[in-house]
Design a protein around this motif. Structure first.
Motif, PDB file in Angstrom:
ATOM      1  N   ALA A 156       0.779  -3.662   4.865  1.00  0.00           N
ATOM      2  CA  ALA A 156       0.097  -4.674   4.044  1.00  0.00           C
ATOM      3  C   ALA A 156      -1.086  -4.111   3.270  1.00  0.00           C
ATOM      4  CB  ALA A 156      -0.376  -5.825   4.935  1.00  0.00           C
ATOM      5  N   MET A 157      -1.719  -3.090   3.813  1.00  0.00           N
ATOM      6  CA  MET A 157      -2.897  -2.512   3.167  1.00  0.00           C
ATOM      7  C   MET A 157      -2.542  -1.583   2.007  1.00  0.00           C
ATOM      8  SD  MET A 157      -6.276  -2.279   3.574  1.00  0.00           S
ATOM      9  CE  MET A 157      -7.636  -1.186   3.177  1.00  0.00           C
ATOM     10  N   HIS A 158      -1.348  -1.071   1.995  1.00  0.00           N
ATOM     11  CA  HIS A 158      -1.019   0.052   1.116  1.00  0.00           C
ATOM     12  C   HIS A 158      -1.017  -0.238  -0.385  1.00  0.00           C
ATOM     13  CE1 HIS A 158       0.865   2.032   4.895  1.00  0.00           C
ATOM     14  NE2 HIS A 158      -0.444   1.970   4.934  1.00  0.00           N
ATOM     15  N   PRO A 159      -0.583  -1.409  -0.846  1.00  0.00           N
ATOM     16  CA  PRO A 159      -0.677  -1.667  -2.290  1.00  0.00           C
ATOM     17  C   PRO A 159      -2.108  -1.625  -2.818  1.00  0.00           C
ATOM     18  CG  PRO A 159       0.807  -3.238  -1.244  1.00  0.00           C
ATOM     19  CD  PRO A 159       0.110  -2.504  -0.141  1.00  0.00           C
ATOM     20  N   TYR A 160      -3.073  -1.833  -1.938  1.00  0.00           N
ATOM     21  CA  TYR A 160      -4.471  -1.900  -2.356  1.00  0.00           C
ATOM     22  C   TYR A 160      -5.186  -0.544  -2.297  1.00  0.00           C
ATOM     23  CZ  TYR A 160      -3.220  -6.714  -1.578  1.00  0.00           C
ATOM     24  OH  TYR A 160      -2.566  -7.920  -1.620  1.00  0.00           O
ATOM     25  N   VAL A 161      -4.645   0.387  -1.528  1.00  0.00           N
ATOM     26  CA  VAL A 161      -5.305   1.698  -1.404  1.00  0.00           C
ATOM     27  C   VAL A 161      -4.465   2.839  -1.959  1.00  0.00           C
ATOM     28  CG1 VAL A 161      -6.638   0.958   0.611  1.00  0.00           C
ATOM     29  CG2 VAL A 161      -4.427   2.108   0.950  1.00  0.00           C
ATOM     30  N   ARG A 162      -3.227   2.565  -2.345  1.00  0.00           N
ATOM     31  CA  ARG A 162      -2.331   3.647  -2.775  1.00  0.00           C
ATOM     32  C   ARG A 162      -2.924   4.455  -3.927  1.00  0.00           C
ATOM     33  NH1 ARG A 162      -0.640   7.505  -3.390  1.00  0.00           N
ATOM     34  NH2 ARG A 162       1.446   8.390  -3.422  1.00  0.00           N
TER      35      ARG A 162
END
Length: 232
Positions: free
Chosen positions: A66-72
């Protein structure tokens, strides 16, 4: 722990949304807040030129990603590991954003020493039995290169609204919240001498003024969550 989180993988986002619904904010709001904290650290520690460059990052306990689209966009390479096979399968299928997703046994990370520049866990440690906290953090440190960063994001047990959200979340029923000073101690006991941290999520707003005030209040233990960085 793996079996429990396999059971929540399909409804993860909906369960989180329901637990924080009293705030008037969606799950995305809280993910963006964490991403900003990481971006601020990368800018201050490595320079703006490092953003989206060659930094290799590992998310320990990534769940469904869930976090990855925001930190990629912050990293050149992003990997995620989790003890939940169902969560990893869903992260892969949804193409959540990481370059690789691996299931692991919750004890030894499936990577060599010094493999990453930025190793982080987001609201994971409170699900780990306290007796295993130190081993967990030592493993994060082992796979992080000298000069890299280990980051722990956790709920602030001093914030009453955070405690309410935890109480409302089904998969947080076993949560053991830890204070920021405890996270700092775990990093130092893992051999990391230089640490710094901050509290964030003081108000449900992304207005520029609110974000500026949040940075000014970073040392006040009232934010909904905190991050503790350790520079290896």
């Amino acid at each position: 722990m793996p079996d429990a989180f396999d059971g929540y993988a399909a409804d993860y986002r909906e369960l989180v949304e329901e637990s924080v619904s009293f705030s008037g904010k969606k799950h995305d709001f809280f993910m963006r807040a964490k991403a900003r904290v990481f971006e601020d650290h990368i800018r201050s520690e490595y320079g703006a030129g490092a953003l989206g460059g060659q930094l290799k990052a590992l998310d320990v306990g990534c769940g469904v990603g869930a976090m990855h689209p925001y930190v990629r966009s912050l990293f050149g390479h992003l990997a995620g590991v989790d003890v939940s096979g169902d969560s990893i399968a869903r992260a892969r299928a949804s193409k959540a954003g990481a370059d690789e997703y691996l299931k692991y046994d919750g004890e030894r990370l499936p990577f060599a020493e010094n493999a990453f520049d930025f190793t982080f866990c987001v609201c994971v440690l409170h699900h780990v039995p306290p007796a295993n906290w130190q081993v967990f953090v030592r493993e994060m440190t082992r796979v992080t290169r000298p000069g890299g960063t280990v980051a722990i994001v956790e709920h602030n047990p001093y914030n009453p609204l955070t405690r309410l959200a935890v109480a409302r979340c089904p998969f947080d029923h076993d949560a053991v919240l830890l204070q920021r000073r405890r996270s700092r101690h775990l990093l130092r006991a893992a051999g990391i001498k230089r640490t710094r941290g901050r509290y964030f999520l003081f108000a449900p707003s992304e207005h520029a003024l609110a974000l500026s005030m949040e940075r000014l209040l970073a040392g006040v233990p009232l934010g909904g969550q905190y991050v503790q960085f350790g520079m290896v």
